[in-house]
Design an enzyme around this catalytic site. Structure first.
Site, PDB file in Angstrom:
ATOM      1  N   GLU A  71      40.845  27.197  35.251  1.00 14.48           N
ATOM      2  CA  GLU A  71      41.650  26.560  36.136  1.00 14.48           C
ATOM      3  C   GLU A  71      41.380  26.770  37.353  1.00 14.48           C
ATOM      4  O   GLU A  71      41.052  26.031  38.326  1.00 14.48           O
ATOM      5  CB  GLU A  71      43.039  26.317  35.652  1.00 14.48           C
ATOM      6  CG  GLU A  71      43.308  25.635  34.505  1.00 14.48           C
ATOM      7  CD  GLU A  71      43.059  26.454  33.105  1.00 14.48           C
ATOM      8  OE1 GLU A  71      42.767  25.947  32.012  1.00 14.48           O
ATOM      9  OE2 GLU A  71      43.179  27.633  33.262  1.00 14.48           O
ATOM     10  N   TYR A 114      40.337  40.429  51.156  1.00 16.80           N
ATOM     11  CA  TYR A 114      38.881  40.120  51.644  1.00 16.80           C
ATOM     12  C   TYR A 114      37.847  41.017  50.796  1.00 16.80           C
ATOM     13  O   TYR A 114      36.814  40.458  50.492  1.00 16.80           O
ATOM     14  CB  TYR A 114      38.355  40.225  52.986  1.00 16.80           C
ATOM     15  CG  TYR A 114      39.840  39.260  53.999  1.00 16.80           C
ATOM     16  CD1 TYR A 114      39.509  37.712  54.065  1.00 16.80           C
ATOM     17  CD2 TYR A 114      40.654  39.716  54.521  1.00 16.80           C
ATOM     18  CE1 TYR A 114      40.396  36.869  54.423  1.00 16.80           C
ATOM     19  CE2 TYR A 114      41.832  39.043  55.094  1.00 16.80           C
ATOM     20  CZ  TYR A 114      41.570  37.691  55.126  1.00 16.80           C
ATOM     21  OH  TYR A 114      42.215  36.933  55.696  1.00 16.80           O
ATOM     22  N   GLY A 118      35.458  29.511   4.694  1.00 19.23           N
ATOM     23  CA  GLY A 118      36.237  30.631   4.414  1.00 19.23           C
ATOM     24  C   GLY A 118      35.747  31.776   4.809  1.00 19.23           C
ATOM     25  O   GLY A 118      36.646  32.729   5.189  1.00 19.23           O
ATOM     26  N   GLY A 169      54.421  39.371  37.399  1.00 20.62           N
ATOM     27  CA  GLY A 169      54.659  37.822  37.956  1.00 20.62           C
ATOM     28  C   GLY A 169      53.681  37.500  38.951  1.00 20.62           C
ATOM     29  O   GLY A 169      53.510  36.542  39.449  1.00 20.62           O
ATOM     30  N   GLU A 175      49.900  41.713  37.791  1.00 17.44           N
ATOM     31  CA  GLU A 175      51.351  42.172  37.595  1.00 17.44           C
ATOM     32  C   GLU A 175      51.963  41.303  36.497  1.00 17.44           C
ATOM     33  O   GLU A 175      51.589  40.197  36.301  1.00 17.44           O
ATOM     34  CB  GLU A 175      52.131  42.156  38.984  1.00 17.44           C
ATOM     35  CG  GLU A 175      51.329  43.179  40.008  1.00 17.44           C
ATOM     36  CD  GLU A 175      52.207  43.303  41.203  1.00 17.44           C
ATOM     37  OE1 GLU A 175      51.615  43.857  42.179  1.00 17.44           O
ATOM     38  OE2 GLU A 175      52.815  42.573  41.374  1.00 17.44           O
ATOM     39  N   GLU A 226      31.868  40.436  39.758  1.00 19.22           N
ATOM     40  CA  GLU A 226      32.647  40.491  38.569  1.00 19.22           C
ATOM     41  C   GLU A 226      32.510  39.375  37.612  1.00 19.22           C
ATOM     42  O   GLU A 226      32.363  39.395  36.380  1.00 19.22           O
ATOM     43  CB  GLU A 226      34.331  40.782  38.894  1.00 19.22           C
ATOM     44  CG  GLU A 226      35.038  40.562  37.411  1.00 19.22           C
ATOM     45  CD  GLU A 226      36.608  40.914  37.998  1.00 19.22           C
ATOM     46  OE1 GLU A 226      37.316  40.607  36.838  1.00 19.22           O
ATOM     47  OE2 GLU A 226      36.858  41.135  38.919  1.00 19.22           O
TER      48      GLU A 226
END
Length: 380
Positions: free
Chosen positions: A368, A234, A341, A130, A128, A243
């Protein structure tokens, strides 16, 4: 490195995957990247070829093979083909276990045949605006009202979000219980109050549609609950190792592909009268990368075997996920540098591999978060 993970039946499946991708995906992938979404028909063709629902029971139209090596082979070949924008991995590796292991017989009959045929494309809506890695912090709610749930909230960064016909939504059914109040509710295309926002423009993986989803008094049948109410957290924790293993498979395949491309370039590209691979710095760098990729492959193969045996731990999945995806970014970055390049030009596959690699350390749990899981396992 000599492979000991796969058997002849898996290599036969690899040949099928490779031929399918060369015919049905490679010629169209540039156009799909421009459009920001793949052609719906490639899903149906993949289903007809047996590339969807390999571990779904045959009675529902699946392959009946509870062997993650088939999933790994398909993921490797998708990466090797340069068609990393296909959303098959999310469908097969992430959503499949929710629909095979947590559903009722009625739900399996309703959803799995389309899942396997490609007529029903799936997504899972966790993140989401947040709440990303903190799944207990989701704010989307699902309130029971008679024989329905009423959903309100917003999801973002949803892979297959625009294409999906069935979305497994992570929602709060008991907001005062934190992680113990999360449930999984399946929302089908056309549900009243369900809408999709803009198709998000990403740095890489441009053919794989990623969207915002909105639920505004979205009413779905109570029979669309997946698993047990208030046990969604859970259920998610139980399936996240799979995953993360799938992400690691793609990461190692990407490392192997971009390294092979760069080795070929280093043998043929000349500077100061000799191939650039002959310079000690470049030769040593490529030797280091080759060693690290071999180590990653060895641990990955171990993890696949452990998963098939039902022994892959949350901690080992986290180790595989963060290590291989960080390595993918490292290998892609160093290989761009070795191309000079030309490595910055999108007409060269190394540039696209570099762009596509960056998200790998973010989705499925950031590096993390993976280190936090591992650190806690050490009693820290």
């Amino acid at each position: 490195m000599e492979q000991e993970l796969y058997e002849p039946v898996h290599e036969d499946f690899r040949a099928l995957c490779r031929e399918f991708l060369a015919r049905e995906a490679v010629p169209h992938h540039d156009a799909w990247e421009r459009d920001g979404i793949v052609d719906r028909e490639v899903w149906r063709k993949a289903g007809a070829a047996g590339l969807l629902g390999m571990d779904v029971d045959e009675e529902y139209g699946g392959g009946g093979q509870r062997d993650f090596r088939f999933n790994a082979v398909l993921a490797e070949e998708v990466v090797a083909s340069g068609c990393a924008g296909l959303g098959f991995g999310l469908h097969n590796d992430v959503v499949a276990p929710y629909l095979t292991d947590l559903t009722t017989e009625e739900q399996r009959k309703r959803w799995l045949p389309g899942f396997c045929s490609g007529d029903l494309v799936t997504a899972i809506a966790m993140s989401e605006p947040g709440a990303g890695s903190d799944l207990a912090g989701v704010r989307t709610s699902a309130v029971r009202d008679g024989d329905s749930y009423v959903l309100n909230g917003q999801k973002t960064f949803i892979t297959n979000g625009d294409m999906a016909d069935l979305v497994v939504v992570v929602a709060k059914t008991a907001p005062d219980q934190g992680a113990h109040g999360v449930s999984l509710v399946a929302v089908e295309r056309g549900a009243p109050g369900f809408s999709r926002g803009r198709r998000l423009e990403k740095v890489g993986l441009k053919a794989n549609d990623t969207a915002e989803l909105f639920f505004d008094d979205c009413r779905v049948p109570a029979d669309n609950l997946i698993g047990t109410e208030n046990h969604g957290f859970y259920h998610l924790m139980g399936n996240l190792p799979r995953e993360r293993l799938g992400i690691a498979v793609a990461a190692v395949a990407a490392c192997e592909r971009v390294l092979a491309i760069t080795l070929e370039y280093a043998r043929g590209r000349e500077a100061f009268g000799r191939p650039i691979g002959k310079f000690q710095h470049n030769r040593f760098l490529l030797a280091e990368l080759d060693t690290e990729v071999t180590i990653a492959r060895t641990f990955l193969n171990h993890c696949v075997r452990e998963f098939n045996a039902g022994r892959l731990t949350v901690v080992d999945a986290a180790k595989a996920k963060w290590w291989t995806t960080e390595l993918q970014n490292k290998v892609a970055d160093r290989c761009v540098q070795l191309h000079g390049g030309y490595g910055y030009m999108l007409e060269y596959p190394v540039a696209k591999a570099w762009l596509d690699s960056r998200v790998q350390t973010i989705y499925g749990g950031t590096t993390e978060i993976m280190k936090e899981i591992i650190g806690r396992s050490l009693g820290l």
